[in-house]
Every structure is written in C-alpha cells, then in structure tokens.
Design an enzyme around this catalytic site. Sequence first.
Site, PDB file in Angstrom:
ATOM      1  N   TYR A 215       0.874  -1.111  -0.054  1.00 36.67           N
ATOM      2  CA  TYR A 215      -0.006   0.099   0.196  1.00 36.67           C
ATOM      3  C   TYR A 215       0.749   1.338   0.031  1.00 36.67           C
ATOM      4  CZ  TYR A 215      -3.845   3.259   1.414  1.00 36.67           C
ATOM      5  OH  TYR A 215      -4.711   4.393   1.390  1.00 36.67           O
TER       6      TYR A 215
ATOM      7  N   ARG B  25     -13.110   8.020   8.382  1.00 39.05           N
ATOM      8  CA  ARG B  25     -14.151   7.285   8.774  1.00 39.05           C
ATOM      9  C   ARG B  25     -14.851   6.562   7.555  1.00 39.05           C
ATOM     10  NH1 ARG B  25     -14.259  10.874  12.851  1.00 39.05           N
ATOM     11  NH2 ARG B  25     -16.381  11.793  12.104  1.00 39.05           N
TER      12      ARG B  25
END
Length: 245
Positions: free
Chosen positions: A173, A205
């Site tokens: 990543y 979130r």
Amino acid sequence: MAKTALVTGGNRGIGQQLARELAEGGWDVLIGARTNANATATRLRKDTGGRLRGVELDVTSDDSVATCAQKLRDGAIRIDALVNNAGIYGKGDTALTMETNFFGPLRVTLAMKPLLRDDATITNVTSGLGALANLDEAHRRLLRDPALTREALVDHMHAFVRAGGRGWGTDAYGVSKAALNALTRILASELAPIRVNSTCPGWVRSDMGGRNAPRSLEEGSASVRFGVTATQTGKVFRDGEEIAF
Ligand code: NAP
C-alpha cells in the site's frame, strides 16, 4: 456550461461523498464504479437534485476501462476533472494492491486522456502512508529523481510485484501510493496544460479507514476536492497545503 467530473470508486466512501458534493456544486458527475454505479447515481440524484450518471468501471481491467472510455466517447462527453479515487488497503495481495492503487490510476488516465479538456485537472488520491520517509533510502532517491521516466517507474513497479512486495522498506500500500505521487509528478509534465496533483484525505471514517479514524467523510472529501480546481500541478496536498513527498 456545467463541468463534468469522473470519480472512480464513486459508489461509496470518500469517492461517493465527493461525487455528492460536486453534484451539489453544479457539476455533471460520472460515478465510475465496478459495483452499484447506476444505483448510486440514482440515489444521489434524488438526494441532491443534481446531475449524476453511473458508468461501469473496474480500474484493474484494461477491457473495463477501455469500454468505459468508449461509452463516454460515444456520448460525446468531455471531462473537466478526473479523480482517481478507487483504492484498496489490506484487501489483496501485492499484485492486486499495485493494480488498483498504482496501475489503475495510470490505466484510467491514459484511457480518458483523449476526453480530457485542455484545462482539465487530474486528482490522484494518495495517503500519508505513501510518504517517501517510509521507504528505504535507495527507493526514496529513486522516486524523487526528477529524471525518472514513466516507463522506468512502471518497470520498477512490475519488479516490485514480481519480488512479492519485498525490498522497499514498506508494504505494498505504501509503495503504491509513493509511486502514485511520483507518477503524479511525471504526468504533470507529460500532460501539461492539464494539471495533475495528488491529494491526501487524511485518516477518514470510511470502510477503509474504520470507525476510529479521526476525520469525517466530509473532511476527507474536502481535502481531495482541492485537487479538482487546483491551479498548481505536479504537487501533493493535504487540506490544500502542499506536503513533502
Ligand atoms: P473505501 O471506503 O474502502 O472505498 C474504496 C472505493 O474504491 C470503493 O468505491 C471501491 O469500490 C473502490 N474500488 C476498489 N477497487 C476498485 C476497482 N478495482 N475498480 C473500481 N473501484 C474500485 O475507501 P475510502 O476510504 O473511500 O478510500 C478512497 C481513497 O482514499 C483510496 O484511494 C484510499 O487509498 C485513499 N485513502 C483513504 C484513507 C482513509 O483513511 N479512509 C486514508 C488515506 C488515503 P467497491 O465498492 O466496488 O469495492
């Protein structure tokens, strides 16, 4: 005339929030998604009263991306803002992570290039985990090198995949996003006057960021949205501030 934005991964998370905000701001928005593209566009049309349309798009597939570009071309669509937002974290092996987060934005950008207006922007959604500081010294130097070409960068990323994601000092990543930032710099000079920037949403979130992340979808989206109208090119931004990469 309204401007047109294509948001990849516009069916949920930060991409969906951005699509909603752009539609509310009067943009024509194309939700490029491999799942629920039309359903998301229909729902956001109802919510916002704006103009949104779904287009099927899997950023890891040459066929899917080419078919999407052809459909847009057939519809005589010109793009003012491309947002390469689709991404995965911890959901696949090195190859899938690189295909989605690095090769995906490159594949979509090259396919959509003929449809981009001269004053278009391209926004590559990056991450703080892609900071060069997370890489070992040799690879930090490699990605920072102003002489690095797109072809050489692509070769290095294929080699990274063949090596099973080892040898760069951080995970797939982090490498995918560090390489994406280098690609941003390279594409900015290749595609000028089109402006190309990376923008980082911060820890948000979403399904990816989880419920303990400190930032809302709105905050993440605002940080990404800066790239859509940025006057700069070849830079990395968070919350409208240039960050080192
Ligand atoms: P998310 O909620 O997990 O959403 C990811 C989006 O990417 C989904 O729409 C997903 O579509 C799409 N996607 C994944 N693979 C795809 C593919 N092959 N083709 C098309 N779409 C694909 O994540 P998010 O938090 O919104 O993340 C958006 C971007 O922000 C990513 O690039 C991510 O790396 C970056 N980012 C996020 C955070 C964070 O804290 N959330 C932090 C830094 C950077 P499906 O529904 O089809 O899977």
